[in-house]
Design a protein around this motif. Structure first.
Motif, short mmCIF file in Angstrom:
data_model
loop_
_atom_site.label_atom_id
_atom_site.label_comp_id
_atom_site.label_asym_id
_atom_site.label_seq_id
_atom_site.Cartn_x
_atom_site.Cartn_y
_atom_site.Cartn_z
N CYS A 289 131.83 163.53 102.90
CA CYS A 289 131.98 163.51 101.76
C CYS A 289 130.87 162.78 101.60
O CYS A 289 130.19 162.07 100.64
N ASP B 85 132.54 153.95 95.39
CA ASP B 85 133.53 153.58 94.69
C ASP B 85 133.88 155.40 95.30
O ASP B 85 135.01 155.04 95.13
N ASN C 278 135.57 155.81 98.82
CA ASN C 278 137.27 155.25 98.97
C ASN C 278 137.89 156.08 97.85
O ASN C 278 139.25 156.05 98.05
N ALA C 279 137.83 156.45 96.39
CA ALA C 279 139.01 157.08 96.60
C ALA C 279 139.19 158.24 97.14
O ALA C 279 140.20 159.03 96.67
N LYS C 280 138.03 158.70 97.71
CA LYS C 280 138.47 160.28 98.33
C LYS C 280 139.10 160.23 99.89
O LYS C 280 140.33 160.68 99.77
N THR C 281 138.81 159.13 100.37
CA THR C 281 139.53 158.61 101.67
C THR C 281 140.43 157.42 101.37
O THR C 281 141.57 157.80 102.74
N GLY C 282 140.86 157.11 100.52
CA GLY C 282 141.92 156.12 99.95
C GLY C 282 141.96 154.49 101.28
O GLY C 282 142.54 153.64 101.44
N LEU C 283 140.17 154.56 101.59
CA LEU C 283 140.31 153.36 102.22
C LEU C 283 138.93 152.31 101.49
O LEU C 283 139.04 152.31 100.55
N SER C 284 138.77 150.95 102.11
CA SER C 284 138.39 150.20 101.58
C SER C 284 136.51 149.90 101.86
O SER C 284 136.62 148.82 102.87
#
Length: 148
Positions: A16, A45, A48-54
């Motif tokens: 990704c 952005d 973080n949207a793809k992985t759900g991480l910060s």
């Protein structure tokens, strides 16, 4: 996730990130080999949207350093002028050479034995991202030539 928290990158996360790097490069958000602040904001952005991480810009920069180090090892091995006989197999994702070529390298650099079985999953993408950053000797001048 804090800035200092270590991220365990998975192969999927790497893929990704590499695709995000290529997208930003294609959008001209990389100037003279450096990604712009906007490129990093876009990648943070996206990831973080793809992985759900910060993830932060710092996380991405550190991972890119890791990519560059790994890529440089491989690139210098079989594209550099000092070693020949090595090639990348796109099916196995391994650097390949005849046994005597490997033996010569391993004899001079015993730590290279691990490279014989280490996969390079995204070599072509890394080539598009980082090959331009590698010194090739092209257009190099000696100090004497530079004076004229």
């Amino acid at each position: 996730m804090s800035k200092k928290e270590l991220v365990k990158w998975t192969n999927w996360m790497d893929e990704c990130f590499i695709q995000s790097l290529l997208t930003q490069q294609d959008k001209d958000n990389r100037i003279n080999g450096t990604f712009t602040s906007q490129a990093y904001a876009n990648m943070v952005d996206d990831l973080n949207a793809k992985t759900g991480l910060s993830l932060t810009k710092c996380h991405l920069k550190n991972r890119m350093k890791t990519f560059k180090i790994s890529f440089s090892q491989w690139y210098d091995m079989f594209r550099g002028t000092s070693l020949s006989g090595f090639g990348w197999n796109s099916e196995t994702h391994l650097i390949e050479a005849d046994d005597e070529v490997w033996a010569k390298l391993i004899n001079s650099k015993p730590e290279a034995i691990s490279l014989k079985t280490k996969k390079v999953s995204h070599y072509n993408e890394m080539l598009a991202l980082f090959a331009r950053d590698r010194a090739s000797g092209e257009h190099a001048e000696t100090s004497k030539e530079n004076r004229f």
